[in-house]
Design a protein around this motif. Structure first.
Motif, PDB file in Angstrom:
ATOM      1  N   CYS A 151      -9.489   9.132  -8.413  1.00 44.19           N
ATOM      2  CA  CYS A 151      -8.399  10.083  -8.197  1.00 44.19           C
ATOM      3  C   CYS A 151      -8.840  11.137  -7.188  1.00 44.19           C
ATOM      4  O   CYS A 151      -9.958  11.642  -7.257  1.00 44.19           O
ATOM      5  CB  CYS A 151      -8.024  10.754  -9.522  1.00 44.19           C
ATOM      6  N   CYS A 152      -7.969  11.477  -6.248  1.00 42.65           N
ATOM      7  CA  CYS A 152      -8.288  12.511  -5.260  1.00 42.65           C
ATOM      8  C   CYS A 152      -7.852  13.895  -5.745  1.00 42.65           C
ATOM      9  O   CYS A 152      -8.076  14.889  -5.060  1.00 42.65           O
ATOM     10  CB  CYS A 152      -7.640  12.194  -3.923  1.00 42.65           C
ATOM     11  N   ASP A 182       0.815  -1.219   0.000  1.00 36.31           N
ATOM     12  CA  ASP A 182       0.000   0.000   0.000  1.00 36.31           C
ATOM     13  C   ASP A 182       0.853   1.274   0.000  1.00 36.31           C
ATOM     14  O   ASP A 182       0.416   2.300  -0.504  1.00 36.31           O
ATOM     15  CB  ASP A 182      -0.900   0.042   1.241  1.00 36.31           C
ATOM     16  N   TYR A 183       2.024   1.211   0.572  1.00 40.99           N
ATOM     17  CA  TYR A 183       2.851   2.401   0.732  1.00 40.99           C
ATOM     18  C   TYR A 183       4.312   2.011   0.936  1.00 40.99           C
ATOM     19  O   TYR A 183       4.625   0.849   1.159  1.00 40.99           O
ATOM     20  CB  TYR A 183       2.386   3.224   1.941  1.00 40.99           C
ATOM     21  N   CYS A 233      -0.338   7.891  -8.640  1.00 40.32           N
ATOM     22  CA  CYS A 233      -1.747   7.820  -9.019  1.00 40.32           C
ATOM     23  C   CYS A 233      -1.888   7.119 -10.368  1.00 40.32           C
ATOM     24  O   CYS A 233      -1.313   7.555 -11.357  1.00 40.32           O
ATOM     25  CB  CYS A 233      -2.366   9.213  -9.095  1.00 40.32           C
ATOM     26  N   TYR A 246      -4.621   6.942 -12.027  1.00 40.07           N
ATOM     27  CA  TYR A 246      -5.703   7.570 -12.787  1.00 40.07           C
ATOM     28  C   TYR A 246      -5.187   8.746 -13.568  1.00 40.07           C
ATOM     29  O   TYR A 246      -5.754   9.326 -14.363  1.00 40.07           O
ATOM     30  CB  TYR A 246      -6.833   8.010 -11.840  1.00 40.07           C
ATOM     31  N   HIS A 306      -4.255   3.605  -4.219  1.00 37.14           N
ATOM     32  CA  HIS A 306      -5.148   4.473  -4.994  1.00 37.14           C
ATOM     33  C   HIS A 306      -6.222   3.668  -5.731  1.00 37.14           C
ATOM     34  O   HIS A 306      -7.376   4.087  -5.811  1.00 37.14           O
ATOM     35  CB  HIS A 306      -4.343   5.314  -5.989  1.00 37.14           C
ATOM     36  N   ARG A 362      -9.024   2.743  -3.463  1.00 38.67           N
ATOM     37  CA  ARG A 362      -9.928   3.873  -3.211  1.00 38.67           C
ATOM     38  C   ARG A 362     -10.941   3.999  -4.346  1.00 38.67           C
ATOM     39  O   ARG A 362     -12.091   4.334  -4.122  1.00 38.67           O
ATOM     40  CB  ARG A 362      -9.132   5.172  -3.055  1.00 38.67           C
ATOM     41  N   CYS A 398      -0.890  12.895  -6.689  1.00 36.15           N
ATOM     42  CA  CYS A 398      -0.125  11.851  -6.018  1.00 36.15           C
ATOM     43  C   CYS A 398       0.894  11.235  -6.990  1.00 36.15           C
ATOM     44  O   CYS A 398       0.600  11.029  -8.148  1.00 36.15           O
ATOM     45  CB  CYS A 398      -1.060  10.764  -5.488  1.00 36.15           C
ATOM     46  N   ALA A 400       0.335   2.733  -6.143  1.00 41.81           N
ATOM     47  CA  ALA A 400      -0.825   2.631  -7.034  1.00 41.81           C
ATOM     48  C   ALA A 400      -1.910   1.725  -6.450  1.00 41.81           C
ATOM     49  O   ALA A 400      -3.101   2.010  -6.595  1.00 41.81           O
ATOM     50  CB  ALA A 400      -0.386   2.128  -8.402  1.00 41.81           C
TER      51      ALA A 400
END
Length: 117
Positions: free
Chosen positions: A107-108, A86-87, A115, A117, A101, A104, A112, A98
């Motif tokens: 895209c936020c 995850d990180y 990302c 997206y 993301h 989720r 990022c 990725a």
């Protein structure tokens, strides 16, 4: 708990629920990996590597234009974030990969680094 031997590296590890409230450690991993026919459980390190390989292969084929077809967002949610899946940590900061993301599902719009997206 049961002591098992990893079908990949042959190291021993504990497998099974810790208590009635706490499932096996492998339930923290993304539900994307199935063992090949005739295999048995993998140790935490080998399962992480197998998941990472499968995730990386999926991310390479991900097309932002087909984001609506992202099946990752509909997978059962895991409660724990896993380092290297995850990180990762860079200069003391969490950098989401990725996979995070994709889970989720959108895209936020914070630009990022990873990302998809």
């Amino acid at each position: 708990m049961t002591t098992k031997i990893c079908s990949n590296c042959e190291s021993s590890f504990n497998c099974g629920a810790v208590s009635a409230e706490r499932n096996c450690w492998c339930n923290d991993f993304p539900p994307i990996f199935t063992l090949s026919e005739g295999g048995d459980c993998l140790c935490p390190d080998c399962l992480k590597e197998a998941c990472t390989d499968k995730i990386d292969a999926y991310v390479e084929t991900f097309d932002p234009k087909k984001a609506s077809e992202n099946k990752i967002a509909s997978l059962p949610k895991t409660e724990k974030l896993i380092e290297d899946i995850d990180y990762y940590i860079e200069n003391g900061n969490y950098v989401f990969k990725a996979w995070f993301h994709l889970k989720r599902g959108h895209c936020c719009e914070n630009n990022c680094r990873h990302c998809p997206y």
